[in-house]
Design an enzyme around this catalytic site. Structure first.
Site, PDB file in Angstrom:
ATOM      1  CB  CYS A  34     -90.025 -51.984 -76.885  1.00  0.00           C
ATOM      2  SG  CYS A  34     -91.420 -51.477 -77.912  1.00  0.00           S
ATOM      3  CG  ASP A  41     -88.393 -56.025 -77.047  1.00  0.00           C
ATOM      4  OD1 ASP A  41     -89.394 -56.374 -76.396  1.00  0.00           O
ATOM      5  OD2 ASP A  41     -88.428 -55.178 -77.952  1.00  0.00           O
ATOM      6  CB  ILE A  56     -66.759 -62.821 -85.580  1.00  0.00           C
ATOM      7  CG1 ILE A  56     -67.071 -61.504 -84.897  1.00  0.00           C
ATOM      8  CG2 ILE A  56     -67.425 -63.971 -84.853  1.00  0.00           C
ATOM      9  CD1 ILE A  56     -66.771 -60.312 -85.748  1.00  0.00           C
ATOM     10  CD  GLU A  57     -62.024 -61.572 -79.654  1.00  0.00           C
ATOM     11  OE1 GLU A  57     -61.827 -62.336 -78.697  1.00  0.00           O
ATOM     12  OE2 GLU A  57     -62.695 -60.534 -79.569  1.00  0.00           O
ATOM     13  CG  LEU A  58     -65.768 -66.447 -79.793  1.00  0.00           C
ATOM     14  CD1 LEU A  58     -65.666 -67.723 -78.979  1.00  0.00           C
ATOM     15  CD2 LEU A  58     -67.061 -66.400 -80.575  1.00  0.00           C
ATOM     16  CG  HIS A  75     -88.295 -57.666 -82.325  1.00  0.00           C
ATOM     17  ND1 HIS A  75     -89.466 -58.329 -82.030  1.00  0.00           N
ATOM     18  CD2 HIS A  75     -87.913 -57.058 -81.179  1.00  0.00           C
ATOM     19  CE1 HIS A  75     -89.782 -58.133 -80.768  1.00  0.00           C
ATOM     20  NE2 HIS A  75     -88.854 -57.364 -80.227  1.00  0.00           N
ATOM     21  CD  GLU A  76     -89.683 -56.455 -87.349  1.00  0.00           C
ATOM     22  OE1 GLU A  76     -90.729 -57.108 -87.176  1.00  0.00           O
ATOM     23  OE2 GLU A  76     -89.363 -55.490 -86.622  1.00  0.00           O
TER      24      GLU A  76
END
Length: 139
Positions: A34, A41, A56-58, A75-76
């Site tokens: 936060c 968070d 995407i490669e994991l 968060h946003e």
């Protein structure tokens, strides 16, 4: 063996570029800080995308997600930043990122961000009748 977080996202060539298909990923252990309190968070991220030329490669995604562990962010902001970075790396036909943050001050926060490639239109969905659960014996 990589033991450090990284902001570098790696991709590989989509093996089936002629078809729209959905890739679904669940990332249950996302953490960041936060920016107001410095407290951690926690969130569950759900990633759904329809690739175009790249996927995407994991492992790189795991290290990328890990890079937010000690970063202060709202968060946003973090949801949209992750989405933007994935769009830059893959240029998918469609991508949606859902972040479900665990309770903080009695409030759950969910953030949903998505991107559609210009000119891409999804196929209409096909709804099929469901079958009852199958067992190896008949009653």
């Amino acid at each position: 063996m990589t033991t450090q977080p990284s902001k570098q996202l790696e991709t590989f060539e989509n093996p089936i570029q002629t078809r729209d298909y959905r890739i679904h990923m669940e990332i249950p252990e996302f953490t960041c800080l936060c920016p107001k309190t410095g407290q951690p968070d926690f969130a569950r991220l759900t990633l759904d995308y329809i690739p175009d030329k790249k996927c995407i490669e994991l492992k790189s995604l795991k290290l990328y997600i890990w890079s937010y562990r000690n970063e202060g962010t709202f968060h946003e902001a973090v949801t949209n930043q992750i989405l933007d970075d994935l769009v830059i790396a893959m240029k998918p036909r469609f991508i949606r990122l859902t972040s479900k943050f665990y309770v903080r001050g009695g409030i759950f926060t969910n953030v949903v961000a998505e991107h559609r490639k210009k000119g891409w239109h999804p196929q209409p969905p096909v709804f099929l009748e469901s079958f009852d659960e199958q067992f190896n014996t008949r009653s």
